[in-house]
Write an enzyme that holds these catalytic residues in place. Structure first.
Site, PDB file in Angstrom:
ATOM      1  N   LYS A  44       0.846  -1.203   0.000  1.00  0.00           N
ATOM      2  CA  LYS A  44       0.000   0.000   0.000  1.00  0.00           C
ATOM      3  C   LYS A  44       0.879   1.249   0.000  1.00  0.00           C
ATOM      4  CE  LYS A  44      -0.275  -0.488   5.020  1.00  0.00           C
ATOM      5  NZ  LYS A  44      -1.082  -0.974   6.147  1.00  0.00           N
ATOM      6  N   TYR A 253      17.663  29.289   8.123  1.00  0.00           N
ATOM      7  CA  TYR A 253      16.487  29.976   8.674  1.00  0.00           C
ATOM      8  C   TYR A 253      16.569  30.072  10.184  1.00  0.00           C
ATOM      9  CZ  TYR A 253      14.026  29.947   4.223  1.00  0.00           C
ATOM     10  OH  TYR A 253      13.657  30.168   2.923  1.00  0.00           O
TER      11      TYR A 253
END
Ligand SMILES: *Cc1c(COP(=O)(O)O)cnc(C)c1O
Length: 353
Positions: A44, A253
């Site tokens: 899956k 950042y």
């Protein structure tokens, strides 16, 4: 301007190296550890992010004969491989909206509720059945099972699913008992309970068919599996730029790292948009050969900075390997092994070896 066939190729700056032999070895190991049971494979979520078609092709060839997907679309994705060769079970079951496709598909729905039993019972086609043994996610409660015995179902796998097989908790034996109580009420051709971790719980949990997913792809959630399971997926990224930081220089950042001395760093072409999430900020690492290169500062969307003090030969255009050994990477990032493997992004070029 029309798109020409002659446009130059764009070589990738991040690759996902996939070890087909390790994948097959993991399935064989899990099949052996399943004792008398046959191991299937959960493919899956696009083969846990690695590519359902590529994974299914290799496991079919290795002898796997049961594949588990979540949705009908996922069943369709592998149908040209599995049709006539292996059974496919759709774990999310059968909605009204799925009926048209399902009626002409070779895949079986896993019936999860009495409503789904009614929906499927006039189909004349095979199905699987999920018993809720206490996880309370999908599945039919043991108390409700007598109601389905009147339905004309052709049941292959009667299954249930373990909620905490990665832990040694009483819930495992509780679920085992509830599942067995359910098997007294409904029967199919075959029985199935264990996921990857459940296989390691021992023979009582194996029944006829096991359903490993995570450990096929290198996940290790129980000590019994450590040393048996190989890493399958290794992200690699190219160095875009190197630079020298000096004491006091800030990086990335929100200045997530401040240099305490002069040293060299490399900026590499991989970031949280590739699934290398911010949990690796200041904790993840890459390798050049066997030299560890720590992640510095915050992971950006498309970029990560690494310390290359220990590998001064590295420069623009060189490649580094991400430490994506799933148990290690999970410990470093605080993310689950499942999230780490299924979250790898679409920008990687997949390279099976
Ligand atoms: C995903 C899934 C599996 C595979 O579980 P892993 O923990 O990845 O081995 C097995 N059975 C069901 C019902 C699942 O949803």
């Amino acid at each position: 301007m029309p798109i020409s066939d002659a446009l130059p190729a764009i070589p990738p700056c991040a690759k996902l190296k996939l070890d087909g032999d390790a994948l097959v070895a993991n399935w064989k190991t899990l099949n052996d550890l399943s004792g008398k049971a046959q191991a299937g494979a959960a493919v899956k979520a696009d083969g846990y992010g690695l590519g359902a078609v590529e994974v299914t092709r290799r496991l079919l060839e290795a002898g796997c004969r049961d594949f588990f997907v979540a949705t009908w679309k996922e069943a369709r994705q592998i149908a040209s491989l599995t049709n006539g060769n292996a059974a496919v079970s759709v774990l999310n079951g059968i909605r009204n909206e799925d009926m048209a496709f399902a009626m002409q598909s070779d895949a079986k729905p896993v019936l999860n509720s009495l409503e789904q039993v009614v929906r499927w019972s006039s189909s004349g086609r095979p199905c699987d059945l999920m018993i809720n043994s206490g996880m309370n996610r999908l599945g039919i409660n043991v108390d409700d099972l007598p109601a389905i015995n009147a339905a004309p179902l052709i049941i292959d796998l009667v299954m249930s699913h373990l909620a905490s097989a990665d832990e040694d908790v009483p819930q495992n034996t509780d679920q085992l008992e509830d599942y067995k109580a359910g098997l007294e009420i409904v029967s199919g051709k075959r029985t199935s309970l264990a996921n990857s971790a459940g296989i390691a719980l021992g023979a009582d949990y194996h029944f006829d068919c096991t359903r490993p997913g995570l450990s096929l792809y290198g996940g290790v959630q129980r000590a019994e599996l450590a040393g048996h399971i190989k890493q399958v997926a290794t992200p690699q990224a190219q160095i875009l730029q190197t630079r020298r930081l000096h004491s006091g220089d800030q990086l990335g950042y929100n200045a997530g790292y401040t240099a305490k001395r002069s040293h060299d760093i490399a900026i590499i072409a991989m970031g949280y948009a590739d699934g290398y999430l911010r949990g690796f900020s200041n904790t993840g690492r890459f390798f050049a050969d066997n030299v560890a290169l720590p992640v510095l500062g915050r992971v950006s969307m498309d970029l990560v900075a690494i310390d290359i003090s220990a590998a001064p030969q590295l420069g623009e255009g060189h490649w580094v390997n991400c430490d994506y050994n799933l148990p290690n990477a999970s410990a470093m990032s605080g993310l689950s092994q499942y999230e780490l493997i299924t979250g790898l992004g679409q920008r990687f070029s997949h390279e099976w070896g």
